[in-house]
Write a protein that holds these residues in place. Sequence first.
Motif, short mmCIF file in Angstrom:
data_model
loop_
_atom_site.label_atom_id
_atom_site.label_comp_id
_atom_site.label_asym_id
_atom_site.label_seq_id
_atom_site.Cartn_x
_atom_site.Cartn_y
_atom_site.Cartn_z
N GLY A 64 0.83 -1.20 0.00
CA GLY A 64 0.00 0.00 0.00
C GLY A 64 0.86 1.25 0.00
O GLY A 64 2.07 1.18 -0.23
N VAL A 65 0.24 2.37 0.26
CA VAL A 65 0.95 3.65 0.26
C VAL A 65 1.54 3.90 1.64
O VAL A 65 0.87 3.73 2.67
CB VAL A 65 0.00 4.81 -0.12
CG1 VAL A 65 0.77 6.13 -0.17
CG2 VAL A 65 -0.67 4.53 -1.45
N LEU A 66 2.81 4.29 1.68
CA LEU A 66 3.49 4.55 2.94
C LEU A 66 3.12 5.93 3.47
O LEU A 66 3.14 6.92 2.73
CB LEU A 66 5.01 4.46 2.75
CG LEU A 66 5.54 3.15 2.14
CD1 LEU A 66 7.06 3.19 2.05
CD2 LEU A 66 5.09 1.95 2.95
N HIS A 67 2.77 5.98 4.76
CA HIS A 67 2.45 7.24 5.44
C HIS A 67 3.39 7.40 6.64
O HIS A 67 3.74 6.40 7.30
CB HIS A 67 1.00 7.24 5.93
CG HIS A 67 -0.01 7.38 4.82
ND1 HIS A 67 -0.22 6.40 3.88
CD2 HIS A 67 -0.87 8.39 4.53
CE1 HIS A 67 -1.17 6.81 3.04
NE2 HIS A 67 -1.57 8.00 3.42
N LEU A 68 3.77 8.65 6.92
CA LEU A 68 4.73 8.93 7.99
C LEU A 68 4.22 10.02 8.92
O LEU A 68 3.47 10.91 8.51
CB LEU A 68 6.07 9.42 7.41
CG LEU A 68 6.77 8.54 6.37
CD1 LEU A 68 7.97 9.30 5.81
CD2 LEU A 68 7.19 7.22 6.98
N ARG A 69 4.65 9.94 10.18
CA ARG A 69 4.50 11.07 11.09
C ARG A 69 5.61 11.01 12.13
O ARG A 69 6.20 9.96 12.37
CB ARG A 69 3.13 11.10 11.75
CG ARG A 69 2.85 10.01 12.76
CD ARG A 69 1.45 10.21 13.37
NE ARG A 69 1.12 9.14 14.31
CZ ARG A 69 -0.06 9.00 14.89
NH1 ARG A 69 -1.04 9.87 14.61
NH2 ARG A 69 -0.29 8.02 15.74
N ASP A 127 4.71 6.84 -2.01
CA ASP A 127 5.51 5.64 -2.29
C ASP A 127 4.71 4.39 -1.95
O ASP A 127 4.02 4.34 -0.94
CB ASP A 127 6.80 5.64 -1.46
CG ASP A 127 7.78 6.71 -1.90
OD1 ASP A 127 7.91 6.93 -3.12
OD2 ASP A 127 8.42 7.33 -1.02
N LEU A 128 4.84 3.38 -2.79
CA LEU A 128 4.23 2.08 -2.52
C LEU A 128 5.24 1.18 -1.84
O LEU A 128 6.42 1.14 -2.20
CB LEU A 128 3.79 1.43 -3.83
CG LEU A 128 2.51 1.97 -4.48
CD1 LEU A 128 2.34 1.38 -5.87
CD2 LEU A 128 1.30 1.65 -3.61
N GLY A 129 4.76 0.43 -0.84
CA GLY A 129 5.66 -0.47 -0.14
C GLY A 129 4.92 -1.35 0.83
O GLY A 129 3.69 -1.41 0.85
N ARG A 163 6.83 4.36 -6.99
CA ARG A 163 5.95 5.51 -6.79
C ARG A 163 4.55 5.20 -7.31
O ARG A 163 4.38 4.59 -8.37
CB ARG A 163 6.49 6.72 -7.55
CG ARG A 163 7.83 7.23 -7.06
CD ARG A 163 7.70 7.98 -5.75
NE ARG A 163 6.96 9.23 -5.90
CZ ARG A 163 6.53 9.95 -4.87
NH1 ARG A 163 6.71 9.52 -3.62
NH2 ARG A 163 5.89 11.08 -5.06
N VAL A 164 3.55 5.63 -6.56
CA VAL A 164 2.16 5.42 -6.94
C VAL A 164 1.90 5.97 -8.34
O VAL A 164 1.29 5.31 -9.20
CB VAL A 164 1.20 6.07 -5.93
CG1 VAL A 164 -0.24 5.99 -6.43
CG2 VAL A 164 1.33 5.43 -4.57
N LYS A 165 2.38 7.18 -8.62
CA LYS A 165 2.06 7.84 -9.89
C LYS A 165 2.73 7.17 -11.09
O LYS A 165 2.32 7.41 -12.23
CB LYS A 165 2.49 9.31 -9.83
CG LYS A 165 3.99 9.53 -9.72
CD LYS A 165 4.33 11.00 -9.69
CE LYS A 165 5.84 11.22 -9.64
NZ LYS A 165 6.19 12.66 -9.62
N ASP A 166 3.75 6.34 -10.83
CA ASP A 166 4.49 5.72 -11.94
C ASP A 166 4.02 4.31 -12.27
O ASP A 166 4.41 3.74 -13.30
CB ASP A 166 5.99 5.67 -11.62
CG ASP A 166 6.61 7.05 -11.55
OD1 ASP A 166 6.10 7.96 -12.23
OD2 ASP A 166 7.60 7.22 -10.81
#
Length: 554
Positions: free
Chosen positions: A395-400, A428-430, A442-445
């Motif tokens: 899925g898409v990586l999220h950070l905080r 980013d996908l990971g 990358r999601v967009k790629d």
Amino acid sequence: MSAFTDALVRAAQGSAGISTGDPEHLHRASWAEVHVVARRAAVRLRDRGLRPGAAVAVLAGAPAAVAPVAQAVWLAGGSVTMLHQPTPRTDIARFAEETGTVLRVIRASLVVLGEPFESYLPMVRAAGADAVTVTELLAAGDDPAGAGSDGAVPVEVDESSPALLQLTSGSTATPKAVQITHGNLWANVVSMCAAAGLTEADTMVSWLPLFHDMGMVGFLTLPMCRGIETVAVTPRDFLADPLSWPRLISRTRGTATAAPNFAFALTARVLARAQEELDLSTMRFALNGAEPIDVDAVAAFSEAGARFGLPDTAVVCAYGMAEATLGVAFHPRGTPVQVDTVSARELEEDRRAVPAGADPDAPVRRFPLLGPPLDGIELSVRAEDGTALGEREVGVLHLRGDSITERYLTVDGPRPTRGDDDWLDTGDLGYLVDGQVVVCGRVKDVIIMGGRNLYPTDIEKVAASVEGVRAGNAVAVRWTAPGGRESFAVAVESRDAGDAGAAERIAAQVRSAVTAAMGVRPAAVQVLPPGSLPKTPSGKLRRTAAAKLIGPAG
């Protein structure tokens, strides 16, 4: 003062310093000497009207100039923006226009120009910006202690004050800067030092460009505020002689270095045939980051360096981004690179990273494990609807966390980097494996064909393996075939592009190799001359722009 500014002052009390210049004839200055020059320059900046929080843009190539200038800006309470540098291929008129846009985006109060760009002073002033040369700003003079017309330096700033405005990779026509605060910067420096085990006993070696975050944050700002010995040359030095990098490590007993993946691949080739005596046994932390990491390039570098004493645990695969200040995750130091080999079918069709089975003919994908998130950073893998995903679900990586920035500066004004829930969507996908981060692309790629998610880097690696294709100069992009069917196209660079017969052969072999490896046929293949593929200033492929260079499907 902020913790970061306080660290700059404390680091100047030690004996460490920075060696710069020609790789064969380095000149050293202690951080204490850099600090004295920086304090004097900080007073001059304040006397010119620089106010806390104001932005100063820097266009200079030499680390010996950038170090005292950047520190002067911070001591005066301002923020630093390293401008992207023109190359011999750059259209100067367009560069002037785009630089003017950047200066307006960051609201620069001053531009500092160093060699080889001091001649640009009239151009910058013609754009309406106040400008000064490094020579003028750092000239010897009175008042090294820091008493000026506006008071003493360092200037008091808090943790929320901007320290760096880092220009992101992408189109220079629509610039975007990440606003990194003193608090963000210090939090990331501390966590990176802890993960890398960096101390005052280390010697850091770098040729990275200082307009890129890995060079500016990781290999100039970090050692300057932690009192670590540093050797810094320029990208031009490395590209002119890739062997100069391991040679510097050998001569200076370097313990820590970093580079993007292409440099490890290039250096592996020159190391493999090097005849001189080198000692790489001191290197314990060679970070590979800034682009998708090719595990084969890592293996080749480690193998080539082994006969010179390079430890098999030296290379550290990493994940980072400007929105996190720099570092997000480092592979655990002191351990060999770990590779996750997964089923290509499960990855592409089900978005699951399932370990590859025993069938040797089944297609697989190989990714390096990038380690757990650094201290103070949380990472979540999410589906498109925001749902948190589990182990090995892509899925898409999220950070905080404390080093995750809050704001972009854009041509349309400031905008937040984080969502309403305070998490940053990285794009980013990971996935995660036992708490370690894996990045797929990358999601967009991502190219979607027949329900499969194809990653451009996989296609590009196959295309680059064809004889006649320049290493690292293949790009795969989304493509709409006749009839509206979604497909993909490939463009490669070759020195034989001008030979119609050779170009046709290369295109046919790329098409055949990609079809065999990926199970799908590219809709178009274009062979271009060297230097054709558009790249960001940090060397990453600009896939959207590259798509415009590809001809009709065929």
